[in-house]
Scaffold this active site. Structure first.
Site, mmCIF file in Angstrom:
data_model
loop_
_atom_site.group_PDB
_atom_site.id
_atom_site.type_symbol
_atom_site.label_atom_id
_atom_site.label_comp_id
_atom_site.label_asym_id
_atom_site.label_seq_id
_atom_site.Cartn_x
_atom_site.Cartn_y
_atom_site.Cartn_z
ATOM 1 N N ASN A 125 -38.870 -42.969 -33.245
ATOM 2 C CA ASN A 125 -39.116 -42.014 -34.325
ATOM 3 C C ASN A 125 -38.359 -42.458 -35.572
ATOM 4 O OD1 ASN A 125 -40.683 -40.283 -32.687
ATOM 5 N ND2 ASN A 125 -38.810 -39.430 -31.822
ATOM 6 N N GLY A 126 -38.920 -42.158 -36.736
ATOM 7 C CA GLY A 126 -38.261 -42.500 -37.981
ATOM 8 C C GLY A 126 -38.757 -43.790 -38.596
ATOM 9 N N CYS A 127 -39.720 -44.430 -37.969
ATOM 10 C CA CYS A 127 -40.298 -45.665 -38.494
ATOM 11 C C CYS A 127 -41.670 -45.355 -39.083
ATOM 12 C CB CYS A 127 -40.445 -46.712 -37.391
ATOM 13 S SG CYS A 127 -38.903 -47.259 -36.675
ATOM 14 N N ALA A 128 -41.960 -45.903 -40.253
ATOM 15 C CA ALA A 128 -43.265 -45.687 -40.873
ATOM 16 C C ALA A 128 -44.353 -46.385 -40.054
ATOM 17 C CB ALA A 128 -43.265 -46.204 -42.303
ATOM 18 N N SER A 129 -44.051 -47.573 -39.560
ATOM 19 C CA SER A 129 -44.969 -48.290 -38.677
ATOM 20 C C SER A 129 -44.713 -47.821 -37.252
ATOM 21 C CB SER A 129 -44.710 -49.795 -38.749
ATOM 22 O OG SER A 129 -44.809 -50.254 -40.067
#
Length: 144
Positions: free
Chosen positions: A51-55
């Site tokens: 979680n917390g990744c754009a990809s």
């Protein structure tokens, strides 16, 4: 222990120092991502997603035996540059004892080589999320 097709973190840092232009460094990060073994589809689960990744990023941890187990990691992403960042994070942490991982914030290293400041805000946040997840898992393994 690192993935056989990937250099260790010290070699990556040396390579970054050798490459003066950020365009060349980005190409190198992408090449590291290409060398990262593919993560099998059965490991691309919601539980393994960071979680917390754009990809989309997936991390899988494997715990060795003992009070301070050696942790190894697999990872992948659907974006080329992020896949390279995954490779760098794995080179920094995979194959080390849980206590060592928990104590070492590789973001400091990435700041020293200028990696974080040359990433978009979303990618830098994603990088921090990967590192946090690995270090959190290491803290749990060291405390078990």
């Amino acid at each position: 222990m690192t993935t056989p097709s990937l250099p260790g973190i010290d070699q990556i840092i040396d390579d970054f120092a050798y490459l003066e232009e950020w365009e060349d460094r980005y190409r190198y990060v992408i090449e590291l991502g290409k060398a990262l073994p593919d993560l099998s589809e059965d490991k691309r689960t919601a539980q393994n997603k960071v979680n917390g990744c754009a990809s989309q990023v997936w991390l899988v941890s494997h715990r060795g035996e003992g009070e301070d187990p050696v942790l190894t990691f697999e990872g992948d992403s659907d974006a080329h540059i992020v896949r390279g960042l995954v490779a760098i994070v794995l080179a920094a942490y995979s194959g080390k004892h849980a206590s060592e991982i928990a104590e070492h914030d590789v973001i400091d290293t990435f700041n020293r080589i200028g990696l974080v400041e040359n990433l978009s805000a979303q990618r830098a946040n994603g990088l921090r999320s990967m590192v946090k997840r690995i270090r959190d898992e290491a803290r749990l393994a060291a405390a078990a």
